[in-house]
Design an enzyme around this catalytic site. Sequence first.
Site, short mmCIF file in Angstrom:
data_model
loop_
_atom_site.label_atom_id
_atom_site.label_comp_id
_atom_site.label_asym_id
_atom_site.label_seq_id
_atom_site.Cartn_x
_atom_site.Cartn_y
_atom_site.Cartn_z
N CYS A 140 0.74 -1.12 0.04
CA CYS A 140 0.13 -0.06 -0.04
C CYS A 140 0.89 1.22 0.09
O CYS A 140 1.61 1.66 1.00
CB CYS A 140 -0.82 0.05 1.49
SG CYS A 140 -1.95 1.59 1.34
N HIS A 154 -6.55 1.89 1.79
CA HIS A 154 -6.27 2.61 2.97
C HIS A 154 -7.04 3.76 3.31
O HIS A 154 -7.63 4.38 2.48
CB HIS A 154 -5.01 3.13 2.78
CG HIS A 154 -4.12 3.73 4.04
ND1 HIS A 154 -3.21 3.00 4.53
CD2 HIS A 154 -4.14 4.85 5.03
CE1 HIS A 154 -2.80 3.68 5.68
NE2 HIS A 154 -3.39 4.68 5.84
N HIS A 204 -8.51 7.00 3.59
CA HIS A 204 -7.93 8.42 2.60
C HIS A 204 -9.26 9.10 1.99
O HIS A 204 -10.31 8.29 1.66
CB HIS A 204 -7.03 8.06 1.84
CG HIS A 204 -7.34 7.62 0.60
ND1 HIS A 204 -7.70 6.19 0.46
CD2 HIS A 204 -7.37 7.92 -0.60
CE1 HIS A 204 -7.96 5.98 -0.91
NE2 HIS A 204 -7.97 7.14 -1.49
#
Length: 364
Positions: free
Chosen positions: A70, A187, A189
Amino acid sequence: MKRTPILLADGRELIYFDERDDADRSMPDRRSLPEPPPASELRYDAVMDEWVAVAAHRQDRTFLPPSDECPLCPSTPARSSEIPAYDYDVVVFENRFPSFSHRIGPDGGPGALDAGLVPTVPGRGRCELVCFTADHDSAFARLSPARVRTVVEAWADRTTELSALPGIAQVFCFENRGEEIGVTLHHPHGQIYGYPYVTPQTATMLDSARRYAHRTGGGNLFADLLAAERAGGERVVAANEYWTAFVPAAARWPFEVHLYPHRQVADIPALDSTERDAFAALYLDVLGRFDGLFDAPMPYIAAWDQAPVHADRHLAYLHLRLFSVRRAAGKLKYLAGSESAMGAFVNDIRPEQAAQMLRESNQQ
């Protein structure tokens, strides 16, 4: 809050927003990177009276990497990511694959020439990513109120900074969550776009507000809608002293909630400290209801409607729109012929029913 800007290996800006004053952000970017791509093209659609960005370099952007690769996780001694530090609170940085950019190619990019019915100009602007936490397996709904407050500070900072850049007409902070929405990085965000024009959605809303003000002798459309929803209460999902979250009467999406501050402000920087704290508490409440609705993480888009940078700021009313394509457990609302081709929405759930379901949802 401590704010620390650095430059990444390819010259893009990254800013740490730390909750500790002793955070050390001296770790350099150890990667060898190519130069960022030049700005996209903006092409004018004369039929729809809209600008369309053509950003072919985005075809090569990172797509659903495994968790150990990631790019939004902190770096480690063995692997460098987009964030050089080995841990962080909140981070904002320039998108490596931007839809808009200040980096104009050596030939100037497409000239600002009228090519008949399709004028084409460089896609000037700015695109940033906002990482809400270093924890890859977390979600906005699981952040602490203090961390949400840090995110709000980052949104306010970036709205102010991007608004001051030459050519920026509107700043848009948003989050896409879930593969059903089209997320390509899991992730937690969000993103921030600095547009070189006022977007069609915002232009339509402000035109409506302008006509309403003329018709009512100066009334504010958004303030009056909020007052009506608070007075009626049937579609209110949650509220506190400073904010109200409600399902709009003409909701387009199966589950759609708008969060309004009780005081009319133009943008996030205009919120005072108390309003920012109160937003964090209410938003986490609403997100918990979304996830509890079907006992599964709810895919959603969270979109801040802020005033344009230079125009119609007196008409605007800051608010957040939160909506999902999920209409039932295991079922999605697809934007097919009517919505995609005609822009004519058909909702499968009565807004009043959606509000009741969210009020009764077991918060996750």
